[in-house]
Motif scaffolding. Structure first.
Motif, PDB file in Angstrom:
ATOM      1  N   PRO A   1       0.822  -1.228   0.000  1.00 52.86           N
ATOM      2  CA  PRO A   1       0.000   0.000   0.000  1.00 52.86           C
ATOM      3  C   PRO A   1       0.850   1.271   0.000  1.00 52.86           C
ATOM      4  CG  PRO A   1      -0.877  -1.573   1.557  1.00 52.86           C
ATOM      5  CD  PRO A   1       0.442  -2.111   1.121  1.00 52.86           C
ATOM      6  N   ASP A   2       1.980   1.248   0.722  1.00 49.66           N
ATOM      7  CA  ASP A   2       2.874   2.412   0.742  1.00 49.66           C
ATOM      8  C   ASP A   2       3.484   2.656  -0.633  1.00 49.66           C
ATOM      9  OD1 ASP A   2       2.396   2.712   3.436  1.00 49.66           O
ATOM     10  OD2 ASP A   2       4.165   1.570   4.051  1.00 49.66           O
ATOM     11  N   ILE A   3       3.868   1.581  -1.306  1.00 43.78           N
ATOM     12  CA  ILE A   3       4.442   1.692  -2.653  1.00 43.78           C
ATOM     13  C   ILE A   3       3.400   2.233  -3.631  1.00 43.78           C
ATOM     14  CG2 ILE A   3       5.338   0.361  -4.617  1.00 43.78           C
ATOM     15  CD1 ILE A   3       6.729  -1.468  -2.582  1.00 43.78           C
ATOM     16  N   LEU A   4       2.171   1.725  -3.507  1.00 49.42           N
ATOM     17  CA  LEU A   4       1.096   2.179  -4.392  1.00 49.42           C
ATOM     18  C   LEU A   4       0.793   3.658  -4.167  1.00 49.42           C
ATOM     19  CD1 LEU A   4      -1.050   1.533  -6.505  1.00 49.42           C
ATOM     20  CD2 LEU A   4      -2.579   0.827  -4.640  1.00 49.42           C
ATOM     21  N   ARG A   5       0.738   4.086  -2.899  1.00 50.17           N
ATOM     22  CA  ARG A   5       0.488   5.499  -2.597  1.00 50.17           C
ATOM     23  C   ARG A   5       1.612   6.383  -3.139  1.00 50.17           C
ATOM     24  NH1 ARG A   5      -1.436   3.586   2.432  1.00 50.17           N
ATOM     25  NH2 ARG A   5       0.605   3.965   3.373  1.00 50.17           N
ATOM     26  N   ALA A   6       2.837   5.917  -2.987  1.00 48.92           N
ATOM     27  CA  ALA A   6       3.977   6.684  -3.498  1.00 48.92           C
ATOM     28  C   ALA A   6       3.898   6.820  -5.015  1.00 48.92           C
ATOM     29  CB  ALA A   6       5.292   6.010  -3.091  1.00 48.92           C
ATOM     30  N   PHE A   7       3.518   5.741  -5.693  1.00 47.13           N
ATOM     31  CA  PHE A   7       3.423   5.787  -7.153  1.00 47.13           C
ATOM     32  C   PHE A   7       2.322   6.729  -7.616  1.00 47.13           C
ATOM     33  CE2 PHE A   7       1.612   4.130 -11.147  1.00 47.13           C
ATOM     34  CZ  PHE A   7       2.706   4.341 -11.968  1.00 47.13           C
ATOM     35  N   VAL A   8       1.167   6.658  -6.960  1.00 50.93           N
ATOM     36  CA  VAL A   8       0.053   7.543  -7.321  1.00 50.93           C
ATOM     37  C   VAL A   8       0.440   8.997  -7.085  1.00 50.93           C
ATOM     38  CG1 VAL A   8      -2.315   8.216  -6.749  1.00 50.93           C
ATOM     39  CG2 VAL A   8      -1.712   5.792  -6.912  1.00 50.93           C
ATOM     40  N   ALA A   9       1.114   9.262  -5.955  1.00 54.44           N
ATOM     41  CA  ALA A   9       1.552  10.623  -5.663  1.00 54.44           C
ATOM     42  C   ALA A   9       2.563  11.109  -6.698  1.00 54.44           C
ATOM     43  CB  ALA A   9       2.168  10.678  -4.257  1.00 54.44           C
ATOM     44  N   LEU A  10       3.491  10.244  -7.088  1.00 50.85           N
ATOM     45  CA  LEU A  10       4.467  10.589  -8.127  1.00 50.85           C
ATOM     46  C   LEU A  10       3.762  10.899  -9.442  1.00 50.85           C
ATOM     47  CD1 LEU A  10       7.252   7.951  -7.427  1.00 50.85           C
ATOM     48  CD2 LEU A  10       7.618  10.415  -7.530  1.00 50.85           C
TER      49      LEU A  10
ATOM     50  N   ALA B   1       1.673  14.277  -8.923  1.00 49.70           N
ATOM     51  CA  ALA B   1       2.571  15.423  -8.739  1.00 49.70           C
ATOM     52  C   ALA B   1       3.333  15.703 -10.036  1.00 49.70           C
ATOM     53  CB  ALA B   1       3.548  15.156  -7.595  1.00 49.70           C
ATOM     54  N   GLY B   2       3.784  14.637 -10.700  1.00 50.66           N
ATOM     55  CA  GLY B   2       4.475  14.800 -11.980  1.00 50.66           C
ATOM     56  C   GLY B   2       3.575  15.409 -13.036  1.00 50.66           C
ATOM     57  N   ALA B   3       2.305  15.000 -13.054  1.00 49.46           N
ATOM     58  CA  ALA B   3       1.346  15.554 -14.016  1.00 49.46           C
ATOM     59  C   ALA B   3       1.117  17.036 -13.757  1.00 49.46           C
ATOM     60  CB  ALA B   3       0.023  14.794 -13.927  1.00 49.46           C
ATOM     61  N   ALA B   4       1.015  17.417 -12.485  1.00 48.85           N
ATOM     62  CA  ALA B   4       0.816  18.826 -12.141  1.00 48.85           C
ATOM     63  C   ALA B   4       2.014  19.669 -12.564  1.00 48.85           C
ATOM     64  CB  ALA B   4       0.573  18.968 -10.634  1.00 48.85           C
TER      65      ALA B   4
ATOM     66  N   ILE C   1      -4.518  16.136  -5.141  1.00 49.90           N
ATOM     67  CA  ILE C   1      -4.687  14.677  -5.045  1.00 49.90           C
ATOM     68  C   ILE C   1      -3.373  14.024  -4.653  1.00 49.90           C
ATOM     69  CG2 ILE C   1      -5.200  12.581  -6.361  1.00 49.90           C
ATOM     70  CD1 ILE C   1      -7.105  14.288  -8.071  1.00 49.90           C
ATOM     71  N   ALA C   2      -2.269  14.510  -5.250  1.00 52.42           N
ATOM     72  CA  ALA C   2      -0.945  13.975  -4.912  1.00 52.42           C
ATOM     73  C   ALA C   2      -0.628  14.207  -3.435  1.00 52.42           C
ATOM     74  CB  ALA C   2       0.117  14.629  -5.795  1.00 52.42           C
ATOM     75  N   MET C   3      -0.970  15.390  -2.923  1.00 52.49           N
ATOM     76  CA  MET C   3      -0.705  15.715  -1.521  1.00 52.49           C
ATOM     77  C   MET C   3      -1.504  14.831  -0.573  1.00 52.49           C
ATOM     78  SD  MET C   3       1.553  18.104  -0.865  1.00 52.49           S
ATOM     79  CE  MET C   3       1.026  18.756   0.712  1.00 52.49           C
ATOM     80  N   ILE C   4      -2.753  14.593  -0.923  1.00 54.62           N
ATOM     81  CA  ILE C   4      -3.595  13.750  -0.078  1.00 54.62           C
ATOM     82  C   ILE C   4      -3.081  12.308  -0.076  1.00 54.62           C
ATOM     83  CG2 ILE C   4      -5.905  12.737   0.146  1.00 54.62           C
ATOM     84  CD1 ILE C   4      -7.013  15.386  -0.936  1.00 54.62           C
ATOM     85  N   THR C   5      -2.586  11.868  -1.212  1.00 52.36           N
ATOM     86  CA  THR C   5      -2.116  10.484  -1.341  1.00 52.36           C
ATOM     87  C   THR C   5      -0.836  10.242  -0.565  1.00 52.36           C
ATOM     88  OG1 THR C   5      -3.062  10.456  -3.566  1.00 52.36           O
ATOM     89  CG2 THR C   5      -1.575   8.658  -2.991  1.00 52.36           C
ATOM     90  N   GLU C   6       0.170  11.085  -0.777  1.00 52.03           N
ATOM     91  CA  GLU C   6       1.460  10.956  -0.077  1.00 52.03           C
ATOM     92  C   GLU C   6       2.161  12.309  -0.125  1.00 52.03           C
ATOM     93  OE1 GLU C   6       4.095  10.456   2.080  1.00 52.03           O
ATOM     94  OE2 GLU C   6       3.261   8.433   1.834  1.00 52.03           O
ATOM     95  N   ALA C   7       2.008  13.066   0.950  1.00 58.02           N
ATOM     96  CA  ALA C   7       2.479  14.456   0.975  1.00 58.02           C
ATOM     97  C   ALA C   7       3.985  14.577   0.786  1.00 58.02           C
ATOM     98  CB  ALA C   7       2.061  15.123   2.286  1.00 58.02           C
ATOM     99  N   HIS C   8       4.760  13.693   1.415  1.00 59.98           N
ATOM    100  CA  HIS C   8       6.215  13.782   1.317  1.00 59.98           C
ATOM    101  C   HIS C   8       6.695  13.617  -0.126  1.00 59.98           C
ATOM    102  CE1 HIS C   8       7.691  13.269   5.719  1.00 59.98           C
ATOM    103  NE2 HIS C   8       6.609  14.009   5.652  1.00 59.98           N
TER     104      HIS C   8
END
Length: 206
Positions: A6-15, A18-21, A60-67
């Motif tokens: 789940p941590d890996i998935l959250r990191a990927f979604v955030a990446l 955030a990359g799209a933004a 959305i990226a911030m909510i998923t994984e802020a760091h």
């Protein structure tokens, strides 16, 4: 391992988000340049809506994984000004001051390790893009690190930055490259050419 996925998935979604933004905002700044190259990017088509869409995507990226999101955004912000350190920005300070502020803010918000990863990883991506676009930017007069510092020098800098990214966050680095491929496909598909291939070839030769 079950807790790690789940941590890996959250990191990927955030990446990804955030990359799209970052990509949307970067394209919004390069609207005139892209139109001159005969490319109607997603930012061109969104027009004034590009900014609110970018903010929503980054949210959305911030909510998923802020760091992860902050490391990507602030790292991109800092790296994007490396080629114009002495340029006066709208804030009335030189670019290098804002670079220092962005990196310091990133360290305070996410920690030195994640901040170093953000700067290193975004450097790899940004400089690789500059190397790919070196000839086109040279013809159009666009400034990038490969033109300013040289192909070989930038290649060595990329290798150093990649080593730093892997050293600080090996999983985020791997996920970052996967996200980069996904985003490249998405933005390529959503970009329309407003001139034909023959015309583009003639423009490149010119």
């Amino acid at each position: 391992m079950s807790g790690a996925w789940p941590d890996i998935l959250r990191a990927f979604v955030a990446l990804l988000f955030a990359g799209a933004a970052v990509k949307l905002m970067d394209d919004a700044l390069d609207v005139e340049y892209d139109l001159c190259r005969g490319k109607r990017t997603l930012a061109v088509r969104l027009e004034r809506a590009c900014l609110p869409y970018s903010l929503a995507i980054f949210g959305i990226a911030m909510i998923t994984e802020a760091h992860v999101a902050l490391a990507v955004f602030l790292g991109s912000y800092a790296v994007g000004m490396f080629t114009r350190l002495d340029e006066r920005l709208p804030s009335r300070v030189p670019a290098f001051v804002e670079i220092i502020v962005a990196i310091a803010l990133c360290i305070v918000l996410v920690g030195w390790r994640e901040a170093l990863w953000g700067v290193a990883m975004m450097s790899v991506i940004d400089w690789l893009d500059d190397m790919v676009d070196r000839q086109k930017d040279l013809i159009s007069g666009q400034f990038n690190v490969a033109i300013r510092f040289g192909f070989v020098e930038v290649l060595f800098a990329i290798l150093i930055a990649l080593c730093l990214a892997v050293y600080t966050e090996v999983v985020w680095t791997a996920l970052g490259f996967i996200a980069l491929v996904v985003l490249s496909i998405i933005f390529d598909v959503t970009t329309k050419k407003i001139i034909g291939p023959d015309d583009e070839e003639m423009m490149d030769k010119w």
